[in-house]
Design a protein around this motif. Structure first.
Motif, PDB file in Angstrom:
ATOM      1  N   TYR A 142       0.815  -1.207   0.000  1.00  0.00           N
ATOM      2  CA  TYR A 142       0.000   0.000   0.000  1.00  0.00           C
ATOM      3  C   TYR A 142       0.855   1.266   0.000  1.00  0.00           C
ATOM      4  CZ  TYR A 142      -3.758  -3.102   1.528  1.00  0.00           C
ATOM      5  OH  TYR A 142      -4.683  -4.118   1.621  1.00  0.00           O
ATOM      6  N   ALA A 143       0.292   2.319  -0.545  1.00  0.00           N
ATOM      7  CA  ALA A 143       0.888   3.636  -0.388  1.00  0.00           C
ATOM      8  C   ALA A 143       0.700   4.072   1.060  1.00  0.00           C
ATOM      9  CB  ALA A 143       0.214   4.636  -1.329  1.00  0.00           C
ATOM     10  N   ASP A 144       1.657   4.827   1.576  1.00  0.00           N
ATOM     11  CA  ASP A 144       1.579   5.265   2.966  1.00  0.00           C
ATOM     12  C   ASP A 144       0.300   6.054   3.239  1.00  0.00           C
ATOM     13  OD1 ASP A 144       5.153   5.909   3.349  1.00  0.00           O
ATOM     14  OD2 ASP A 144       3.973   4.073   3.553  1.00  0.00           O
ATOM     15  N   SER A 145      -0.170   6.786   2.246  1.00  0.00           N
ATOM     16  CA  SER A 145      -1.330   7.660   2.440  1.00  0.00           C
ATOM     17  C   SER A 145      -2.623   6.895   2.681  1.00  0.00           C
ATOM     18  CB  SER A 145      -1.497   8.574   1.230  1.00  0.00           C
ATOM     19  OG  SER A 145      -1.663   7.817   0.040  1.00  0.00           O
ATOM     20  N   VAL A 146      -2.651   5.617   2.351  1.00  0.00           N
ATOM     21  CA  VAL A 146      -3.893   4.849   2.503  1.00  0.00           C
ATOM     22  C   VAL A 146      -3.750   3.679   3.474  1.00  0.00           C
ATOM     23  CG1 VAL A 146      -4.550   5.460   0.151  1.00  0.00           C
ATOM     24  CG2 VAL A 146      -3.511   3.233   0.587  1.00  0.00           C
ATOM     25  N   LYS A 147      -2.559   3.439   3.978  1.00  0.00           N
ATOM     26  CA  LYS A 147      -2.347   2.326   4.910  1.00  0.00           C
ATOM     27  C   LYS A 147      -3.252   2.462   6.116  1.00  0.00           C
ATOM     28  CE  LYS A 147       2.407   0.917   3.943  1.00  0.00           C
ATOM     29  NZ  LYS A 147       3.810   0.951   4.407  1.00  0.00           N
ATOM     30  N   GLY A 148      -3.878   1.355   6.485  1.00  0.00           N
ATOM     31  CA  GLY A 148      -4.775   1.351   7.634  1.00  0.00           C
ATOM     32  C   GLY A 148      -6.185   1.780   7.309  1.00  0.00           C
ATOM     33  N   ARG A 149      -6.394   2.345   6.126  1.00  0.00           N
ATOM     34  CA  ARG A 149      -7.735   2.780   5.727  1.00  0.00           C
ATOM     35  C   ARG A 149      -8.279   1.984   4.534  1.00  0.00           C
ATOM     36  NH1 ARG A 149      -8.555   7.708   3.714  1.00  0.00           N
ATOM     37  NH2 ARG A 149      -6.461   7.913   2.821  1.00  0.00           N
ATOM     38  N   PHE A 150      -7.399   1.613   3.616  1.00  0.00           N
ATOM     39  CA  PHE A 150      -7.807   0.892   2.413  1.00  0.00           C
ATOM     40  C   PHE A 150      -7.335  -0.561   2.512  1.00  0.00           C
ATOM     41  CE2 PHE A 150      -7.852   4.670  -0.815  1.00  0.00           C
ATOM     42  CZ  PHE A 150      -8.682   5.375   0.058  1.00  0.00           C
ATOM     43  N   THR A 151      -8.130  -1.456   1.932  1.00  0.00           N
ATOM     44  CA  THR A 151      -7.766  -2.867   1.877  1.00  0.00           C
ATOM     45  C   THR A 151      -7.990  -3.383   0.466  1.00  0.00           C
ATOM     46  OG1 THR A 151      -8.411  -3.191   4.182  1.00  0.00           O
ATOM     47  CG2 THR A 151      -8.153  -5.159   2.814  1.00  0.00           C
ATOM     48  N   ILE A 152      -6.934  -3.943  -0.111  1.00  0.00           N
ATOM     49  CA  ILE A 152      -7.033  -4.547  -1.443  1.00  0.00           C
ATOM     50  C   ILE A 152      -7.210  -6.046  -1.281  1.00  0.00           C
ATOM     51  CG2 ILE A 152      -4.524  -4.827  -1.678  1.00  0.00           C
ATOM     52  CD1 ILE A 152      -4.824  -4.166  -4.656  1.00  0.00           C
ATOM     53  N   SER A 153      -8.032  -6.619  -2.131  1.00  0.00           N
ATOM     54  CA  SER A 153      -8.259  -8.063  -2.073  1.00  0.00           C
ATOM     55  C   SER A 153      -8.630  -8.562  -3.462  1.00  0.00           C
ATOM     56  CB  SER A 153      -9.360  -8.398  -1.067  1.00  0.00           C
ATOM     57  OG  SER A 153     -10.595  -7.823  -1.475  1.00  0.00           O
TER      58      SER A 153
END
Length: 119
Positions: free
Chosen positions: A60-71
């Motif tokens: 993940y990009a740092d700006s979205v870590k902890g907020r976005f989840t890819i699956s």
């Protein structure tokens, strides 16, 4: 050839959630990995997240870590991006892309889906 179609974009208030989908068709059996990118008005396209199709490993990009989840759902040849705690700065056109070989050199791109986060 691989065809990619994104869906799930829309307008949401800050703090809300959206889930984007990217449906792949065609020569999907040779997919090495897939990724999400975004481009805001007046800005360059930037990396958001990626997933290794075989192992399911993610990045993940740092700006979205902890907020976005890819699956991904291999059976459906579909990739997802669950976006939580959205911020106005997440507003952009979101694109999915597919890489057929190691190194994540993206060979195919979708048409994009608009995500707008209001404050």
């Amino acid at each position: 050839q691989v065809q990619l179609v994104e869906s799930g974009g829309g307008l949401v208030q800050a703090g809300g959630s959206l889930r984007l989908s990217c449906a792949a068709s065609g020569r999907t059996f040779s997919t090495y990995g897939m990724g999400w990118f975004r481009q805001a008005p007046g800005k360059e396209r930037e990396f958001v997240a990626r997933i290794w199709w075989g192992s399911g490993g993610t990045d993940y990009a740092d700006s979205v870590k902890g907020r976005f989840t890819i699956s991904r759902d291999n059976a459906k040849n579909t990739m997802y991006l669950q976006m939580n705690t959205l911020k106005p700065e997440d507003t952009a056109v979101y694109y999915c892309a597919a890489a057929l070989s190691p190194g994540f050199r993206y060979d195919y791109w979708g048409q994009g889906t608009q995500v707008t986060v209001s404050s």
